[in-house]
Motif scaffolding. Structure first.
Motif: not given
Length: 127
Positions: A105-127
Motif C-alpha cells: 500500500s501507498i497512502i497519501l494524506d492530502s486535502n481531499t475528502k476522505p483525507n487518505f488515498t490508498v494506492m496499491y503495488l502488486k506483483g509476485y516474488v520468487v526465490k
C-alpha cells in the motif's frame, strides 16, 4: 412583526452566504493500482503512480507512507495546481519474506475528502 421579518431576512442571508462559500476540498484522479510481473528475491523495481488535481483549489500532499520498509515512495511535487498532475515513484525491493503474492500500500494524506488515498503495488516474488 418588523422584528420577525428582520430576523428572517438575516437568517436567509446567512444561509445563502454559507452555501456559496468555496470549499478547500480537492477532487483528484489517480492510478489506483500498478502491477509488476514476477521478480526474484533481491531484485528492485520502480513504478510510477500519477495523481491529477481536477479542481480549482491546489492539492496539498501532507504525507506519503508505504505499508513496509521494503517499499519506498518518492513524491515529485507536494503542491499541485488546478488541472495539473504529478507522479509518485515507488521502489520495491523483494526480500525473502515477500515470496509469493505482493500487495503493498501507498497512502497519501492530502486535502481531499476522505483525507487518505490508498494506492496499491502488486506483483509476485520468487526465490
Amino acid at each position: 412583526m418588523k422584528n420577525k421579518i428582520l430576523v428572517f431576512t438575516i437568517l436567509v442571508t446567512l444561509f445563502i452566504i454559507s452555501c456559496n462559500k468555496k470549499t478547500n476540498i480537492v477532487d483528484i484522479e489517480f492510478t489506483k493500482e500498478v502491477s509488476f510481473d514476477t521478480i526474484k528475491v533481491g531484485d528492485t523495481i520502480s513504478k510510477y503512480f500519477e495523481i491529477k488535481n481536477k479542481s480549482s483549489t491546489q492539492l496539498k500532499i501532507k504525507n506519503l507512507k508505504t505499508s513496509c520498509g521494503c517499499t519506498l515512495a518518492k513524491l515529485k511535487d507536494s503542491i499541485i495546481g488546478k488541472n495539473s498532475s504529478t507522479k509518485i515513484k515507488v521502489t520495491f525491493t523483494a526480500e525473502e519474506d515477500n515470496i509469493g503474492i505482493v500487495n503493498k500500500s501507498i497512502i497519501l494524506d492530502s486535502n481531499t475528502k476522505p483525507n487518505f488515498t490508498v494506492m496499491y503495488l502488486k506483483g509476485y516474488v520468487v526465490k
